[in-house]
Structures are given as structure tokens and as C-alpha cells.
Design a protein around this motif. Sequence first.
Motif, PDB file in Angstrom:
ATOM      1  N   ILE A 581      23.761   2.961 -36.459  1.00 30.30           N
ATOM      2  CA  ILE A 581      25.063   2.297 -36.567  1.00 30.30           C
ATOM      3  C   ILE A 581      25.314   1.423 -35.348  1.00 30.30           C
ATOM      4  O   ILE A 581      25.776   0.277 -35.453  1.00 30.30           O
ATOM      5  N   LEU A 582      24.967   1.936 -34.182  1.00 30.90           N
ATOM      6  CA  LEU A 582      25.243   1.198 -32.948  1.00 30.90           C
ATOM      7  C   LEU A 582      24.365  -0.045 -32.798  1.00 30.90           C
ATOM      8  O   LEU A 582      24.734  -0.978 -32.077  1.00 30.90           O
ATOM      9  N   GLU A 583      23.239  -0.067 -33.471  1.00 33.21           N
ATOM     10  CA  GLU A 583      22.446  -1.297 -33.475  1.00 33.21           C
ATOM     11  C   GLU A 583      23.229  -2.437 -34.126  1.00 33.21           C
ATOM     12  O   GLU A 583      23.049  -3.603 -33.767  1.00 33.21           O
ATOM     13  N   HIS A 584      24.070  -2.086 -35.116  1.00 30.35           N
ATOM     14  CA  HIS A 584      24.858  -3.085 -35.837  1.00 30.35           C
ATOM     15  C   HIS A 584      26.243  -3.284 -35.221  1.00 30.35           C
ATOM     16  O   HIS A 584      26.749  -4.408 -35.192  1.00 30.35           O
ATOM     17  N   GLU A 585      26.850  -2.197 -34.758  1.00 32.05           N
ATOM     18  CA  GLU A 585      28.229  -2.245 -34.242  1.00 32.05           C
ATOM     19  C   GLU A 585      28.283  -1.530 -32.889  1.00 32.05           C
ATOM     20  O   GLU A 585      28.786  -0.404 -32.772  1.00 32.05           O
ATOM     21  N   PRO A 586      27.769  -2.140 -31.826  1.00 36.97           N
ATOM     22  CA  PRO A 586      27.653  -1.434 -30.543  1.00 36.97           C
ATOM     23  C   PRO A 586      28.994  -1.143 -29.869  1.00 36.97           C
ATOM     24  O   PRO A 586      29.030  -0.430 -28.865  1.00 36.97           O
ATOM     25  N   TRP A 587      30.105  -1.655 -30.391  1.00 37.65           N
ATOM     26  CA  TRP A 587      31.422  -1.448 -29.801  1.00 37.65           C
ATOM     27  C   TRP A 587      32.169  -0.259 -30.410  1.00 37.65           C
ATOM     28  O   TRP A 587      33.316  -0.005 -30.055  1.00 37.65           O
ATOM     29  N   LEU A 588      31.548   0.479 -31.315  1.00 40.03           N
ATOM     30  CA  LEU A 588      32.216   1.613 -31.960  1.00 40.03           C
ATOM     31  C   LEU A 588      32.152   2.835 -31.038  1.00 40.03           C
ATOM     32  O   LEU A 588      31.177   3.598 -31.034  1.00 40.03           O
ATOM     33  N   GLU A 589      33.221   3.018 -30.273  1.00 48.70           N
ATOM     34  CA  GLU A 589      33.224   4.051 -29.243  1.00 48.70           C
ATOM     35  C   GLU A 589      33.107   5.452 -29.833  1.00 48.70           C
ATOM     36  O   GLU A 589      32.458   6.336 -29.266  1.00 48.70           O
ATOM     37  N   GLU A 590      33.740   5.677 -30.984  1.00 50.06           N
ATOM     38  CA  GLU A 590      33.675   7.002 -31.608  1.00 50.06           C
ATOM     39  C   GLU A 590      32.242   7.381 -31.953  1.00 50.06           C
ATOM     40  O   GLU A 590      31.840   8.546 -31.843  1.00 50.06           O
ATOM     41  N   VAL A 591      31.440   6.388 -32.335  1.00 53.72           N
ATOM     42  CA  VAL A 591      30.050   6.670 -32.666  1.00 53.72           C
ATOM     43  C   VAL A 591      29.248   7.000 -31.410  1.00 53.72           C
ATOM     44  O   VAL A 591      28.359   7.851 -31.434  1.00 53.72           O
ATOM     45  N   TRP A 592      29.591   6.357 -30.302  1.00 53.83           N
ATOM     46  CA  TRP A 592      28.944   6.714 -29.033  1.00 53.83           C
ATOM     47  C   TRP A 592      29.226   8.181 -28.687  1.00 53.83           C
ATOM     48  O   TRP A 592      28.313   8.907 -28.245  1.00 53.83           O
ATOM     49  N   ARG A 593      30.475   8.631 -28.912  1.00 53.61           N
ATOM     50  CA  ARG A 593      30.801  10.026 -28.628  1.00 53.61           C
ATOM     51  C   ARG A 593      29.997  10.972 -29.540  1.00 53.61           C
ATOM     52  O   ARG A 593      29.508  12.016 -29.098  1.00 53.61           O
ATOM     53  N   THR A 594      29.868  10.577 -30.797  1.00 57.43           N
ATOM     54  CA  THR A 594      29.091  11.413 -31.723  1.00 57.43           C
ATOM     55  C   THR A 594      27.632  11.478 -31.286  1.00 57.43           C
ATOM     56  O   THR A 594      27.007  12.546 -31.342  1.00 57.43           O
ATOM     57  N   LEU A 595      27.074  10.341 -30.847  1.00 56.71           N
ATOM     58  CA  LEU A 595      25.698  10.330 -30.359  1.00 56.71           C
ATOM     59  C   LEU A 595      25.548  11.269 -29.159  1.00 56.71           C
ATOM     60  O   LEU A 595      24.583  12.064 -29.097  1.00 56.71           O
ATOM     61  N   MET A 596      26.489  11.201 -28.222  1.00 57.28           N
ATOM     62  CA  MET A 596      26.429  12.072 -27.044  1.00 57.28           C
ATOM     63  C   MET A 596      26.478  13.544 -27.460  1.00 57.28           C
ATOM     64  O   MET A 596      25.712  14.381 -26.948  1.00 57.28           O
ATOM     65  N   THR A 597      27.335  13.854 -28.423  1.00 57.79           N
ATOM     66  CA  THR A 597      27.470  15.238 -28.889  1.00 57.79           C
ATOM     67  C   THR A 597      26.181  15.719 -29.550  1.00 57.79           C
ATOM     68  O   THR A 597      25.698  16.824 -29.282  1.00 57.79           O
ATOM     69  N   CYS A 598      25.604  14.889 -30.401  1.00 56.43           N
ATOM     70  CA  CYS A 598      24.364  15.271 -31.096  1.00 56.43           C
ATOM     71  C   CYS A 598      23.239  15.517 -30.100  1.00 56.43           C
ATOM     72  O   CYS A 598      22.495  16.510 -30.204  1.00 56.43           O
ATOM     73  N   LEU A 599      23.096  14.626 -29.129  1.00 56.01           N
ATOM     74  CA  LEU A 599      22.023  14.784 -28.145  1.00 56.01           C
ATOM     75  C   LEU A 599      22.229  16.043 -27.314  1.00 56.01           C
ATOM     76  O   LEU A 599      21.278  16.775 -27.004  1.00 56.01           O
ATOM     77  N   ALA A 600      23.495  16.302 -26.957  1.00 56.05           N
ATOM     78  CA  ALA A 600      23.776  17.514 -26.182  1.00 56.05           C
ATOM     79  C   ALA A 600      23.448  18.772 -26.987  1.00 56.05           C
ATOM     80  O   ALA A 600      22.866  19.730 -26.466  1.00 56.05           O
ATOM     81  N   ARG A 601      23.804  18.777 -28.271  1.00 59.47           N
ATOM     82  CA  ARG A 601      23.520  19.948 -29.114  1.00 59.47           C
ATOM     83  C   ARG A 601      22.017  20.148 -29.302  1.00 59.47           C
ATOM     84  O   ARG A 601      21.565  21.267 -29.563  1.00 59.47           O
ATOM     85  N   LEU A 602      21.247  19.081 -29.176  1.00 58.34           N
ATOM     86  CA  LEU A 602      19.798  19.174 -29.255  1.00 58.34           C
ATOM     87  C   LEU A 602      19.165  19.598 -27.931  1.00 58.34           C
ATOM     88  O   LEU A 602      17.941  19.713 -27.832  1.00 58.34           O
ATOM     89  N   GLY A 603      19.996  19.792 -26.899  1.00 61.97           N
ATOM     90  CA  GLY A 603      19.486  20.189 -25.599  1.00 61.97           C
ATOM     91  C   GLY A 603      18.979  19.032 -24.764  1.00 61.97           C
ATOM     92  O   GLY A 603      18.305  19.250 -23.759  1.00 61.97           O
ATOM     93  N   ARG A 604      19.333  17.829 -25.160  1.00 62.45           N
ATOM     94  CA  ARG A 604      18.851  16.634 -24.463  1.00 62.45           C
ATOM     95  C   ARG A 604      19.999  16.052 -23.632  1.00 62.45           C
ATOM     96  O   ARG A 604      20.508  14.977 -23.891  1.00 62.45           O
ATOM     97  N   ARG A 605      20.418  16.836 -22.617  1.00 66.60           N
ATOM     98  CA  ARG A 605      21.618  16.501 -21.830  1.00 66.60           C
ATOM     99  C   ARG A 605      21.467  15.183 -21.078  1.00 66.60           C
ATOM    100  O   ARG A 605      22.395  14.357 -21.031  1.00 66.60           O
TER     101      ARG A 605
END
Length: 640
Positions: A581-605
Motif C-alpha cells: 500500500i505504501l508503495e502507492h500511497e506513502p503518506w498514509l500514516e495509519e498504514v505506517w503504524r500498522t507496518l510497525m505493529t506487524c514487524l514488532a509482532r514478528l520480533g523484528r523490532r
Amino acid sequence: MEPPSTAADCLSASYKSLHEGQLAAAIRHAQAALALARESHDNALQTAAAVALAYAHIRLAHYTTAKGILTQAFLEAPQESELRAEIMVALGICAAETDDLTAAEDFFQQAIDLARQLSIPRLMIRGLHCLAAGIYVPRGEFALAIAADEEAHHLTHLHQRPELLWSQLTNLSWTCWVTGQRDRTLHWLEELRTVAVPGTLAEGYWYLLHGELAREIGDFAGARAYLTTCRTIAETGSLPELDFLVRLAQARLSRATGDAPAALAWASDALAVSERTGYHHMQGRALIERARAALVLEDWARVAADCRAAMAVLAPLHANFDLARSSLLLARALQAQGDLAAETVWVEAVTRILNGGFAFWVAREQAWTHSLLATYAGAQGAAAQLAVRLQAALDALPPPPLRILTLGGFQVFRDGIPIPASAWQRRTTRQLLVYLLLRRAPVACEELFEALWSHLPPDSAALALNTTFSELRRILEPQLSRGTPSHYLDRQPETVSLCELEYLWCDIWAFEDAVRAGASAASTAISLYRGDLLPEEPYADWVLRPRERLRMLYINTLAARLEACVNAEAWQEGADLARHILEHEPWLEEVWRTLMTCLARLGRRSEALHAYRECVQALHQHLEANPSPETHALYQTLKR
């Protein structure tokens, strides 16, 4: 499980292994049954075991071995018995596979008559199927083949013999595909899927024909995947028939993707397989496919040589469909070489095509048959008369399916074959087609003048529309004779529209349908959106609004899928979707937060913290803004 210990148990185990595609086990069990039956001096069981052994050898294409076993068994079997009818069927198969179709037909008919006399539905069903697959298909009598197997299919259900279904369904699927009946092919393949045992010839045919169908609609990646699985089944199961057919399919796929040398290599490989099995009909088909690849390379000497070799092999078999194909290819090669015999060969080829009802194949091969037809339409005598008759037969055919891609790039496939980019040199021809696809309804000529020719006065715009319409018709239907109505386009005094929509597939329509279907079709929608609408026209006013609308539908579909992934704690898929999504809409801040959450849950802090820094940069670059307190708070939490 203990191994079978009696002759009868070994015989049952042999047929079970045969059904499951375990051919080595089938032979082993049949040999054990034969040995035990001899020890007990059970002549009837000896003969039955010999027949089972012969069937296993037939599946391995060991026809000479099978025929020897069956000939002896035939002498020992009681007259007017079920076993005698079974042996007749098996001998018919051996005769058909070794190119004696006359003897094969006689065996099958005798088996059917005896099975009817003795009221043995199983053998009536098998005899009908063997007539369809072993006699009618090789002769190109496709209507008879379908009728015979449909009758066998009906009797199979009536008498509840599901173990016999797979062979009928493979042949029905194959014959419908060969004759261009795509919907019927899919119908029979759907049923085949429910009865095909994994790793068997039936499953191999399922993958083979889905590969062919995928190629025909331009899904080359899907075709490769299907054919790769088919080859694995063929090699693992030692199935020479499937091994041969999948190589021909690979040759056709290579041609469709523009790799004629690879097509030539695959066809030569198929020819080698056919020569090892000694099946002449296969050899003829492989030679035709190699000639077809050589035609793309304009190696006319090779085309002619392979066609003549194919005709020599096929003529004794009365394989009229393949003889028609090889003779028309030969006519094209001779014409290109300036050989005066070309016209005589043309007359012979077209006569076969018209007598056999094979015009559907000429339409499928119109990339090269159209010019040949045009040449002889201007000739004299029988050659011209046959050209007129062939054109009439082509005009009467249903149109070949069109697959039109517009998302991420424009391309059109006609009957699975891409229309070359050189055909679309005039921008307005491509623009007219896409405009009609977007509207999916009659469009007023005045509207088209304004959208595509606003720089021209009305009279000139009307002339431009007429010219563009005619050119588009010619590109889509080069084989259609002058004055014959188009299958795809309709021109009225005040409107222009698409018609025969059942023969048109467009990624815009499929994408919109998938989006409307909701979450159940989200993956389909995402895969269909290869990129923005018609990137070849970045500044055309009439494209901008639908391009943005489709783009937003895509982003919303990705976002909905992302939310579903988060709710299901599918963190890896969620991270991948967020990045997409961010490749198309890099200004979507909510999606950045979701990406951070997913990576953290995967242990990739560390990656999650890096995503925050990317977010800061993207917001500053695109919006001249800073992250919200919510995003900053998430970052602080991840830092601890």
C-alpha cells in the motif's frame, strides 16, 4: 497391511494399483496372481491375471508385450464370456495405439455387441469410450467422439460405476478443448477434478488442459505452473502418453511467449518420446508442432520436410484432422518458397478442412492462415472456389475469445495469442477500444469526437472515427471478410459499442467484479491490478478519472485485506500488504503504524523502528507534516 496372499486378492490389488497409477505395483500383483493361479490350475483366473498384466503394460506403452499376452489369453478364454469381451477391448486398445484403427474398431464393436448380449454395462461403457478415444478422435471425427463418450458417461452414472468416469472425462475435456469449446472443457474438467486420483493420468490431464486454457487467455505464468506439475506427474508415474502431451503443450506455450527456438526444442523432444513408444499418431502430431515452430522462424524447408514426414505417417491412419493441419502448413511453406505445387496442396488441404468441419482450427491459426486465404481468394478455378467456401465457414464460426489487459499496460490476446504491438501503431485505435471497455455500453459518436478528436472539426472527427473503427475491426478480426458484421464491435448511425460480450474478457471488468464480491474475492482483485490504467496514455483527459477511481478501489481493497490480516494476527502477510500500500500511497500514516505493529509482532523490532524513520521522511516529503502523537507514541513504546 499384509500383502495379498491369494490369486483373487492379487488380481484385485493389481487393478487397484492400476487405478491409482502405481504401475510397477500393478505388474507385480498381476504376476503374483498369475503364478498362484497356475499353482492351483485355475485356468479362468490365469486368463484374468494375464489380462490384468496386459493392462499394466498398456499403460506403460508396452503394446507389443501386451498384445502377446492378450492373444494367448484370447485363445484360452471361453467364447461369449465377460472375459472374452474384456480381452477384445484390450486388444482394441493395443491395435489403436499401434495404428491399426480398422482392427481396433472391429475389436471395440465386437466387445460392445458381446457386452450388450451378456448384459455387462461395465464393458459396454468401456467399449464406447475406447471407440471415442481410440478411433473417432484420431480420425478427427470429434462430434462422434463426444457423442460416444457422453453416452458412456450417462451409462456410468446410471449403473453407478464411478471408477470408469476418469477416462471418459479426460477424453471429453480433451476433445472439447481441441475443438475450441472452452466452456464445455471447463465443465468436464470440473467433474474430472472430483474423481482424479493424485499422481495418475487423470490428474495429469487436469493440469495439462488447465495449462492449455491458461495459455489461451494469456496467463503464461499460470500455464507454466500447471504444465510443471503435469510434467512431474508424468515423470513420477512413468506415463509416456502424458509425457508426450505435456511436451507439445510446452512447445505451444513457448510459441505463445515468442520463444520459437524453445518451441522447436520441445517439439523435437516430444518427437523423441513418440519414437520410443512407437505410436505413429503421436509422431505425426509432434512433427506438425515442430513444423509450426519452424513456421514462426520462417524456416520453410524444415516446415515442408516435417509436414511431408507427418503426412506419410498419418495417411495410413486416416487421421484426417492432423492430415488437414499438416497439408495446410505444407501449402504455406511451398507458397513461401515459390513452389508451383502450393496450389495443389492448398486444394487438398482445404478440401479436408471443409469435409471434416475443421474451420475452427484455421480460425485459431489465423496469424498465418489469413494471408494464405487472401492469396487464393484472388486465384482462379478450384483454388478460388475453395477459398470462398472456407471464408464462409470461418464467418459462420463463433468468434475467438479476446482477453484485453489495460491495468499496468495494454495488451490484447486473441484466442490466447498476443496481437503484436505493431498492430496498435495508431494511438486512437487503442484509445477507442479502451474507451468502449470503460463505458461498457453504447457511446454516442459526439462523445467520442470530444474525447478523442477534440482538435478536429466535426466532419474530420467523423471521418477519423470511421477510419479508426474499421482499423480496430481489422486488428481484432483479420479473417473476417469485407461486409461481414463484426463479432465484437457494433456501429450505428449515432453510437458505437462493444457486442458479443461473452467472448470478451477485460481486466477492468474482472477487477471491478472481484471488488464488488468483497473479502471472498480480495486476492483475485489484488492479483488483477497489475498497475495503473493504460500507462501508455499518461495525460489523456478521458483516462484520468477512471484511472484514479480504479486506483482507489485497489487501495481500499488492500486496506480491507490488511485489516483482516491484523484481526487474524497474520503478521507477515500484514507487513507485506502494508508495504504494498505504501508503495502507492506513502503518506498514509495509519498504514505506517500498522507496518510497525506487524514487524514488532514478528520480533523484528529494528525494522519496525526503521519503518518509523521512513514514515517521518515520507510525511515530510509528501505532506510537509510531522507524525501524529499516536504514531510517535507507538515509536516510543517500541524503543523501550
